[in-house]
Design an enzyme around this catalytic site. Structure first.
Site, PDB file in Angstrom:
ATOM      1  N   GLU A   1      19.058  20.889  -4.013  1.00  0.00           N
ATOM      2  CA  GLU A   1      18.734  21.545  -5.279  1.00  0.00           C
ATOM      3  C   GLU A   1      17.786  22.723  -5.128  1.00  0.00           C
ATOM      4  O   GLU A   1      17.719  23.575  -6.011  1.00  0.00           O
ATOM      5  CB  GLU A   1      18.086  20.526  -6.226  1.00  0.00           C
ATOM      6  CG  GLU A   1      19.069  19.700  -7.006  1.00  0.00           C
ATOM      7  CD  GLU A   1      19.723  20.505  -8.122  1.00  0.00           C
ATOM      8  OE1 GLU A   1      19.065  20.824  -9.115  1.00  0.00           O
ATOM      9  OE2 GLU A   1      20.916  20.829  -7.969  1.00  0.00           O
ATOM     10  N   HIS A   2      17.037  22.768  -4.042  1.00  0.00           N
ATOM     11  CA  HIS A   2      15.991  23.782  -3.905  1.00  0.00           C
ATOM     12  C   HIS A   2      15.990  24.357  -2.494  1.00  0.00           C
ATOM     13  O   HIS A   2      16.509  23.757  -1.554  1.00  0.00           O
ATOM     14  CB  HIS A   2      14.615  23.186  -4.207  1.00  0.00           C
ATOM     15  CG  HIS A   2      14.504  22.603  -5.580  1.00  0.00           C
ATOM     16  ND1 HIS A   2      14.490  23.369  -6.718  1.00  0.00           N
ATOM     17  CD2 HIS A   2      14.412  21.310  -5.991  1.00  0.00           C
ATOM     18  CE1 HIS A   2      14.393  22.588  -7.783  1.00  0.00           C
ATOM     19  NE2 HIS A   2      14.346  21.335  -7.366  1.00  0.00           N
TER      20      HIS A   2
END
Length: 301
Positions: A158-159
């Site tokens: 996600e990051h």
């Protein structure tokens, strides 16, 4: 008389053969579980979701994804499964493996992970292989038990940067070379719906990730543009060599929730036109336990 020599096939032909063998091996990995129907579910995000064994005993899940290994990339590793005791999971994992595959998902919604170098990707692959999978090395602590081996790894990134997740995927897949007739390092990815996924695009492009859980939840864009994005995914992956799972939320509180009637009458007929459509992935076990969302979906698989 010297033995006859045979010309070496051109490099281009060797590459084609290697690609065919790779795809054939991947298709075997995808289809060799023997578990038909059912859906994928993410487990480990809420202490009140019940045990892993209880999830499998519903009979609705053919893949259970333990979530998440949420710290990695800088020599430190951390498993966050919301207060569940990892040391008690061994028996549950073995119990589940009679009816389902058990994966471990890496990444998640925190920001304490990255793969800054090729070596960090290799190190993470070795950690996963020897700590959770079929690799065994003296002195390596195995939190689920020395004789417990999960079936695969899911990429839920996600990051951060997309760099080196392709290195990780290839390294994990390479461990399968030491085994005949089975693939103890199966791989899946859980990207956002927009194709191509910014963080997982390079890893998926390696061709060794056999299952892709395309997330049509958690993003209001996906709720209104799901058909458009689904067509992009199926255009790139038109056959069952790579299986596409449609990842949905079981909670009405999460953006992108699709009511069952709409799913059945409006969405499912579109999905079923694609040969690469496998079934559904459900976020998450806690929500599904409250709503029984998958109890209806599993009838359509």
């Amino acid at each position: 008389m010297a033995p006859p020599t045979h010309p070496r096939p051109p490099a281009s032909l060797l590459l084609v053969v290697a690609a065919i063998l790779s795809v054939a091996g991947l298709a075997t990995a995808i289809n060799s579980s023997g578990f038909k129907g059912g859906v994928t579910v993410f487990w480990g995000r809420n202490k009140d979701e019940g045990s892993l064994a209880e999830a499998c005993d519903t009979g609705r899940y053919t893949i259970v994804v333990i979530s998440f290994l949420d710290v990695f990339g800088h020599g430190e590793y951390h498993l966050d499964i919301s207060g569940h005791d990892p040391s008690t999971l061994g028996a549950d994992i073995k119990h589940c493996q009679s009816t389902a595959l058990v994966y471990l998902s890496i990444g998640g919604f925190g920001n304490n992970y990255s793969l800054p170098t090729n070596q960090s990707a290799v190190d993470l692959a070795d950690h996963l292989w020897y700590t959770y999978m079929a690799g065994h090395k003296e002195g390596v602590y195995r939190p689920f038990g020395d004789d417990v081996e999960i079936d695969g790894i899911d990429f839920f990134i996600e990051h951060g940067s997309p760099e080196n997740y392709d290195v990780l995927a290839n390294r994990l897949w390479s461990y399968n070379k030491g085994f005949r007739a089975r693939t103890p390092a199966q791989l899946s990815a859980t990207p956002r719906c927009r194709y191509p996924d910014r963080l997982l695009g390079k890893a998926i492009a390696t061709g060794v990730i056999g299952r892709i859980n395309v997330r049509f939840y958690g993003d209001s864009y996906c709720a209104t543009h799901w058909h458009q994005e689904w067509e992009k995914w199926t255009a790139v992956y038109p056959t069952q060599d790579i299986q596409l799972y449609v990842a949905l939320t079981a909670s009405q509180k999460v953006a992108g929730y699709i009511h069952l009637k709409s799913l059945h009458l409006g969405v499912l007929p579109v999905l079923q036109k694609a040969e690469s459509f496998a079934t559904f992935a459900i976020w998450d076990r806690y929500s599904d336990r409250l709503t029984n969302y998958s109890s209806s979906i599993v009838q359509w698989t």
